[in-house]
Design an enzyme around this catalytic site. Structure first.
Site, PDB file in Angstrom:
ATOM      1  N   ARG A  22       0.852  -1.200   0.000  1.00 56.20           N
ATOM      2  CA  ARG A  22       0.000   0.000   0.000  1.00 56.20           C
ATOM      3  C   ARG A  22       0.874   1.230   0.000  1.00 56.20           C
ATOM      4  NH1 ARG A  22      -4.888  -1.523   4.118  1.00 56.20           N
ATOM      5  NH2 ARG A  22      -5.393  -3.396   2.946  1.00 56.20           N
ATOM      6  N   SER A 113      -7.862  -1.044   0.424  1.00 57.19           N
ATOM      7  CA  SER A 113      -8.890  -1.294   1.417  1.00 57.19           C
ATOM      8  C   SER A 113      -9.602  -0.029   1.888  1.00 57.19           C
ATOM      9  CB  SER A 113      -8.276  -2.060   2.584  1.00 57.19           C
ATOM     10  OG  SER A 113      -9.271  -2.455   3.469  1.00 57.19           O
ATOM     11  N   HIS A 114      -9.461   0.265   3.184  1.00 57.50           N
ATOM     12  CA  HIS A 114     -10.189   1.380   3.784  1.00 57.50           C
ATOM     13  C   HIS A 114      -9.440   2.706   3.628  1.00 57.50           C
ATOM     14  CE1 HIS A 114      -7.338  -0.423   6.459  1.00 57.50           C
ATOM     15  NE2 HIS A 114      -7.246   0.726   7.103  1.00 57.50           N
ATOM     16  N   LYS A 126      -2.297  -6.642  -3.919  1.00 53.16           N
ATOM     17  CA  LYS A 126      -1.921  -7.812  -3.119  1.00 53.16           C
ATOM     18  C   LYS A 126      -2.119  -9.073  -3.934  1.00 53.16           C
ATOM     19  CE  LYS A 126      -6.316  -8.276  -0.662  1.00 53.16           C
ATOM     20  NZ  LYS A 126      -6.930  -8.725   0.580  1.00 53.16           N
ATOM     21  N   ASP A 278     -16.311  -1.636   3.509  1.00 53.71           N
ATOM     22  CA  ASP A 278     -15.202  -0.724   3.189  1.00 53.71           C
ATOM     23  C   ASP A 278     -14.859  -0.696   1.704  1.00 53.71           C
ATOM     24  OD1 ASP A 278     -14.193  -3.293   3.088  1.00 53.71           O
ATOM     25  OD2 ASP A 278     -12.171  -2.638   3.629  1.00 53.71           O
ATOM     26  N   ASP A 280     -12.854  -2.293  -0.330  1.00 56.30           N
ATOM     27  CA  ASP A 280     -12.830  -3.523  -1.135  1.00 56.30           C
ATOM     28  C   ASP A 280     -13.816  -4.580  -0.644  1.00 56.30           C
ATOM     29  OD1 ASP A 280     -11.286  -3.831   1.169  1.00 56.30           O
ATOM     30  OD2 ASP A 280     -10.036  -5.384   0.275  1.00 56.30           O
ATOM     31  N   ASP A 282     -14.370  -6.139   2.256  1.00 55.99           N
ATOM     32  CA  ASP A 282     -14.102  -7.245   3.182  1.00 55.99           C
ATOM     33  C   ASP A 282     -14.421  -6.894   4.633  1.00 55.99           C
ATOM     34  OD1 ASP A 282     -11.938  -5.586   3.474  1.00 55.99           O
ATOM     35  OD2 ASP A 282     -10.407  -7.098   3.038  1.00 55.99           O
ATOM     36  N   ARG A 283     -14.536  -5.600   4.954  1.00 54.93           N
ATOM     37  CA  ARG A 283     -14.861  -5.239   6.342  1.00 54.93           C
ATOM     38  C   ARG A 283     -16.365  -5.037   6.517  1.00 54.93           C
ATOM     39  NH1 ARG A 283     -10.282  -1.380   8.944  1.00 54.93           N
ATOM     40  NH2 ARG A 283      -8.502  -2.547   8.190  1.00 54.93           N
ATOM     41  N   THR A 345      -2.385 -10.098  14.002  1.00 57.08           N
ATOM     42  CA  THR A 345      -3.244  -9.296  13.137  1.00 57.08           C
ATOM     43  C   THR A 345      -2.906  -9.570  11.674  1.00 57.08           C
ATOM     44  OG1 THR A 345      -3.474  -7.560  14.760  1.00 57.08           O
ATOM     45  CG2 THR A 345      -3.749  -6.916  12.471  1.00 57.08           C
ATOM     46  N   GLU A 365     -10.838  -7.480  15.364  1.00 52.99           N
ATOM     47  CA  GLU A 365     -11.411  -6.240  15.889  1.00 52.99           C
ATOM     48  C   GLU A 365     -11.506  -5.164  14.824  1.00 52.99           C
ATOM     49  OE1 GLU A 365      -9.276  -3.454  15.887  1.00 52.99           O
ATOM     50  OE2 GLU A 365      -7.738  -4.791  15.093  1.00 52.99           O
ATOM     51  N   SER A 366     -10.677  -5.277  13.769  1.00 53.90           N
ATOM     52  CA  SER A 366     -10.634  -4.242  12.731  1.00 53.90           C
ATOM     53  C   SER A 366     -11.795  -4.412  11.742  1.00 53.90           C
ATOM     54  CB  SER A 366      -9.291  -4.283  12.018  1.00 53.90           C
ATOM     55  OG  SER A 366      -9.044  -5.586  11.522  1.00 53.90           O
ATOM     56  N   LYS A 377     -11.774 -11.987   4.689  1.00 55.33           N
ATOM     57  CA  LYS A 377     -12.920 -11.524   5.453  1.00 55.33           C
ATOM     58  C   LYS A 377     -13.967 -11.041   4.463  1.00 55.33           C
ATOM     59  CE  LYS A 377     -10.569  -7.200   6.772  1.00 55.33           C
ATOM     60  NZ  LYS A 377      -9.188  -7.391   6.311  1.00 55.33           N
ATOM     61  N   ARG A 497      -1.822   1.954  17.566  1.00 58.54           N
ATOM     62  CA  ARG A 497      -3.137   1.476  17.971  1.00 58.54           C
ATOM     63  C   ARG A 497      -3.044   0.981  19.415  1.00 58.54           C
ATOM     64  NH1 ARG A 497      -5.470   1.857  13.195  1.00 58.54           N
ATOM     65  NH2 ARG A 497      -4.802   0.734  11.336  1.00 58.54           N
TER      66      ARG A 497
HETATM   67  C1  G16 Z   1      -5.909  -5.467   6.866  1.00 59.90           C
HETATM   68  C2  G16 Z   1      -5.860  -6.936   7.093  1.00 59.90           C
HETATM   69  C3  G16 Z   1      -6.576  -7.275   8.370  1.00 59.90           C
HETATM   70  C4  G16 Z   1      -6.009  -6.498   9.513  1.00 59.90           C
HETATM   71  C5  G16 Z   1      -5.998  -5.032   9.198  1.00 59.90           C
HETATM   72  C6  G16 Z   1      -5.269  -4.340  10.308  1.00 59.90           C
HETATM   73  O1  G16 Z   1      -7.249  -5.094   6.671  1.00 59.90           O
HETATM   74  O2  G16 Z   1      -6.471  -7.623   6.024  1.00 59.90           O
HETATM   75  O3  G16 Z   1      -6.465  -8.635   8.576  1.00 59.90           O
HETATM   76  O4  G16 Z   1      -6.716  -6.681  10.682  1.00 59.90           O
HETATM   77  O5  G16 Z   1      -5.367  -4.813   7.965  1.00 59.90           O
HETATM   78  O6  G16 Z   1      -4.566  -3.296   9.866  1.00 59.90           O
HETATM   79  P1  G16 Z   1      -3.483  -2.550  10.738  1.00 59.90           P
HETATM   80  O7  G16 Z   1      -2.182  -3.273  10.528  1.00 59.90           O
HETATM   81  O8  G16 Z   1      -3.537  -1.181  10.165  1.00 59.90           O
HETATM   82  O9  G16 Z   1      -3.942  -2.596  12.159  1.00 59.90           O
HETATM   83  P2  G16 Z   1      -7.724  -4.413   5.318  1.00 59.90           P
HETATM   84  O10 G16 Z   1      -9.215  -4.363   5.420  1.00 59.90           O
HETATM   85  O11 G16 Z   1      -7.052  -3.074   5.353  1.00 59.90           O
HETATM   86  O12 G16 Z   1      -7.196  -5.296   4.230  1.00 59.90           O
END
Ligand code: G16
Length: 544
Positions: A22, A113-114, A126, A278, A280, A282-283, A345, A365-366, A377, A497
């Site tokens: 990213r 993602s977000h 990815k 979000d 993509d 998945d959230r 994580t 939790e995310s 997810k 975090r």
């Molecule tokens: C990604 C991963 C998740 C993870 C999240 C945490 O989410 O796919 O499994 O929990 O990052 O991110 P950080 O490292 O910022 O706490 P996503 O939805 O961004 O692909």
């Protein structure tokens, strides 16, 4: 075939983070930046000749250009067949499903993602392997190593492939299919959930819901599944048109970024159910009327009630959660007599457990929840799961959650994020915490006794691989926990975090404001980590 071998200068910053590479769009637009990383992926796939790949993204700025480049490079690298989502669109869960369905070698998913999109936003890429899940660390490390020394990439000089309608094309020896982005995913959801029951609920005049697609990839999926197939009234899906910059918003389904949805669910309009997904897809965030469900509670509740959903009627094999996720799901696993796993994580850590059949449900939790139906997810899956439960139980979201707390106790939970702080300060803060590990056990802090303090280390129970330094844990004798971790998905500086968790068994005390219930832990976090001193911030930027 006409293949160009283009010389390039390697980059040294293409190390994938928690979920792929990213970076800012501007970084990706640097000469050959995308090409270098894509070639490094292909070089890491020795068995690529004649193989099938899945390709798609969340529709963010630069998605279309990147897809055309990847198609041309795939043809030059001997890929046999590529399935691309129409318009270049595939949600991450839909891509995971297609990889599995077509027994593809893997998939390239374009998403940050977000993270915000647009010319000044972020882009990401990815690779998911043949099980449909994010590539494991050994694979992403190999990509990174390759990228650092890469001096040429392969590409074919072809015209752009039309992406906006379903069709088939041949590029030299590579076959391209532009496929409907939604159809296969919807069919999978129909196998798992009771669509008739959900449809009855959604058509009932006593029920209303809103789904916020945040101008991101789930718009087309939610319109087709919730409104067209299941009969929810038009207008159920908000912000359903995918936009390259997500309408200027931050496509992260939480209380801070899905403000309009929050306001609606907390308004007098009497909306029973709210959800968001979000960039993509998945959230997920789950809301009831005037009620927020923490992702950790959501996982626990789905697990406790899985037998009510056709796809999980036979029971679940086990549950896994990421380490910072609350321990609420563990209590359900203990009651069901099934194993509970605690992983670092990152969704990639669930892959082996799912493949080995040791877990059925997993979550973080995310705002991530899913099951063994794919290896990612899955935002809409979680929404349909909740709708299925609501349709069976005929109760409100709040009453389902309160009953769960009454039965299992409540794990008060919150995450405080300090964003874009200088990386050096963030590292010093973490080091400062590590230096206290030896003297913390036994100490009383704000009335709580420390049981242990360490860096979380994971040994994968399936393949024995280890992952060290996956978050600092301060564990207390009353089962409360304080966790510190640096984000692996940000693109500016570091994001600290702080995860706070406090268990309360007494139902009479289940109605507190989480920030008040967690006040002692918040004070301990500030004292131990000297957050204002190291970060220069008095308050967290985002509290979820
Ligand atoms: C990604 C991963 C998740 C993870 C999240 C945490 O989410 O796919 O499994 O929990 O990052 O991110 P950080 O490292 O910022 O706490 P996503 O939805 O961004 O692909």
């Amino acid at each position: 075939m006409n293949i160009e071998i283009v010389s390039c200068v390697p980059y040294n910053d293409q190390k994938p983070g928690t979920s792929g590479l990213r970076k800012s769009v501007k970084q990706f637009q640097k000469p050959d930046y995308l090409q270098t990383f894509v070639q490094a992926i292909f070089n890491t796939l020795p068995e690529r000749e004649g193989s099938t790949l899945i390709l798609g993204g969340d529709g963010r700025y630069f998605n279309r250009e990147a897809i055309q480049v990847i198609l041309r490079m795939a043809a030059a690298n001997g890929i046999g067949k590529i399935l691309v989502g129409k318009g270049g669109i595939l949600s991450t869960p839909a891509a995971s499903h297609l990889i599995r369905k077509h027994q593809a070698l893997g998939g390239i998913i374009l998403s940050a993602s977000h993270n915000p999109g647009g010319p000044d936003g972020d882009f990401g890429i990815k690779f998911n392997t043949s099980n449909g899940g994010p590539a494991p660390e050994s694979f992403t490390e190999a990509i990174y190593e390759n990228s650092k020394t890469l001096e040429e990439y392969r590409i074919t000089p072809i015209k752009p492939v039309p992406l906006d309608k379903v069709g088939v094309y041949d590029l030299y020896s590579m076959h391209i299919e532009v496929v409907d982005s939604v159809a296969d995913y919807m069919a999978l959801m129909e196998e798992i959930f009771d669509f008739d029951k959900i449809s009855q609920l959604l058509r009932s005049e006593h029920f209303s819901m809103r789904f916020d697609a945040m101008h991101a990839v789930t718009g087309p999926y939610a319109h087709t599944i919730l409104e067209e197939r299941l009969g929810a009234p038009q207008g159920t899906v908000m912000h359903g048109l995918p936009l390259a910059n997500f309408g200027g918003g931050h496509p992260d389904p939480n209380q801070a970024h899905a403000k309009e949805l929050m306001a609606l669910l907390y308004s007098p309009k009497n909306i029973a159910f709210g959800a968001a997904s979000d960039g993509d897809g998945d959230r997920n965030m789950i809301l009831g009327n005037h009620f927020f469900v923490t992702p950790s509670d959501s996982l626990a509740i789905l697990a406790a009630n899985a037998h009510l959903v056709p796809g999980y009627q036979q029971g679940i094999a086990g549950i896994a959660r990421s380490m910072p996720t609350s321990q609420a799901p563990d209590r359900v696993a203990a009651r069901l007599g099934i194993p509970a796993f605690e992983t670092p994580t990152g969704w990639k850590f669930f892959g082996n457990l799912l493949d080995a059949g040791r877990i059925t449900l997993c979550g973080e939790e995310s705002f991530g929840t899913s099951s063994n139906h794919i290896r990612e997810k899955d935002g809409l899956w979680a929404v349909l799961f909740w709708l299925n439960l609501l349709a069976v139980k005929q109760e409100s979201v709040a009453s389902i959650v309160r009953q769960h707390w009454a039965e299992y106790g409540r794990n008060y939970y919150s995450r405080h994020d300090y964003e874009a702080i200088p990386t050096a300060s963030a590292n010093t803060l973490m080091e400062h915490l590590r230096q206290q590990f030896d003297k913390l056990p036994g100490q009383m802090l704000h009335g709580k006794q420390v049981k242990a303090a360490d860096d979380f280390m994971y040994v994968d129970p399936v393949d024995g691989s280890t992952s060290a330094q996956q978050g600092i844990r301060i564990l207390f004798t009353d089962d409360s926990r304080l966790i510190f971790r640096l984000s692996g998905t940000g693109t500016q500086g570091a994001t600290l975090r702080v995860y706070l968790e406090q268990y309360e068994s007494d139902p009479a005390k289940h109605d507190q404001d989480p920030q008040l219930a967690l006040a002692d832990l918040i004070n301990i976090a500030n004292d131990l980590a000297k957050i204002p001193e190291f970060t220069g911030r008095i308050n967290a930027d985002v509290i979820t």
